[in-house]
Design an enzyme around this catalytic site. Structure first.
Site, short mmCIF file in Angstrom:
data_model
loop_
_atom_site.label_atom_id
_atom_site.label_comp_id
_atom_site.label_asym_id
_atom_site.label_seq_id
_atom_site.Cartn_x
_atom_site.Cartn_y
_atom_site.Cartn_z
N ASP A 101 31.91 50.92 81.57
CA ASP A 101 32.78 49.94 82.44
C ASP A 101 33.86 49.93 82.34
O ASP A 101 34.63 51.17 80.99
CB ASP A 101 31.98 48.91 81.65
CG ASP A 101 31.20 48.30 81.75
OD1 ASP A 101 30.14 48.65 83.08
OD2 ASP A 101 30.29 47.35 80.74
N1 URA Z 1 26.67 48.85 78.07
C1 URA Z 1 26.93 48.05 78.93
O1 URA Z 1 27.12 46.74 78.85
N2 URA Z 1 28.48 48.36 79.24
C2 URA Z 1 28.38 49.85 78.83
O2 URA Z 1 29.77 49.76 79.01
C3 URA Z 1 27.83 50.67 77.85
C4 URA Z 1 26.56 49.95 78.02
#
Ligand code: URA
Length: 241
Positions: A101
């Site tokens: 993310d």
């Molecule tokens: N899980 C998430 O919620 N976000 C990420 O960036 C990676 C794994």
């Protein structure tokens, strides 16, 4: 040796199906001779031309990046924000393997090797990813057990993993939780915590398979060694068995 249409698609000429059309339509020459049949195999030593231009495979490149916060895990962003690809100074067309993310930091692979990328991101690939999540409040033992066993997320049970409290910080009323999961669903870690009422304040991926962030600072990257690339390929084979 590999089939001509596979070779063409790996060179980035077109998809395999479109490459087959190019062959049948007489657009492809191998060592100066037009090839119109689909069974032909070629090696890297053959000279392949499409519409009169020589096509070659890009050399495969592999990088491990320590992704900072506020960076998009894609090749381009329509809003013009910086992407993980912008952080790696190479000419070849690399792209991230899976996603982190925008606000997640940590280990992410980048490559132009579509085959390896597909193997690692396949739903059955079972590649372990280790995170440290900072969550609001005290992370209860019972919730660690529930999340480790697997919970229903979008109607599908998550695979067993590990959720373990590392530290509770009384001052900020927040917990640091070690997380190891083998799936890679979108926002999986945040959604798993959130399903039990925990807000994730920070998320960092410490490890992707056997690749950790040792020696890298946020924003830095390094090339993978040949040995590491082979290990990533063999990892998949082990998991297949
Ligand atoms: N899980 C998430 O919620 N976000 C990420 O960036 C990676 C794994």
């Amino acid at each position: 040796m590999e089939r001509l249409q596979k070779f063409l698609s790996e060179c980035g000429v077109a998809s395999r199906r479109k490459s087959e059309e190019l062959i049948v339509n007489g657009k492809v020459k191998v060592n100066g001779v037009i090839v119109k049949t689909l069974g032909v195999k070629v090696s890297d030593n053959d000279i392949v031309m499409v519409n009169g231009e020589v096509v070659k495979k890009d050399l495969k490149e592999y990088y491990l990046l320590y992704k900072p916060r506020g960076i998009i895990s894609s090749v381009k962003d329509e809003k013009g924000r910086k992407t993980v690809v912008d952080l790696v100074d190479v000419d070849s067309k690399i792209y991230p393997v899976g996603r982190l993310d925008y606000d997640t930091t940590g280990a992410i692979l980048l490559t132009n090797d579509g085959e390896l990328s597909n193997l690692l991101t396949h739903p059955n690939s079972n590649v372990n990813k280790e995170y440290v999540a900072k969550v609001k409040g005290f992370f209860k033992k019972n919730d660690a057990i529930l999340l480790s066993k697997g919970i229903l997320l979008d109607g599908k049970k998550t695979k067993p993993g590990l959720f373990k409290l590392k530290k509770y910080d009384k001052k900020t009323d927040s917990s640091y939780v070690k997380v190891v999961i083998s799936e890679g669903r979108n926002h999986q870690v945040k959604d798993m915590f959130s399903s039990l009422g925990y807000e994730v304040l920070k998320l960092k991926r410490e490890r992707y398979a056997f690749l950790n962030l040792n020696g890298l600072k946020s924003g830095q990257y390094r090339k993978l060694s040949l040995k590491e690339v082979k290990q990533l390929y063999s990892l998949k084979q082990k998991n297949k068995a």
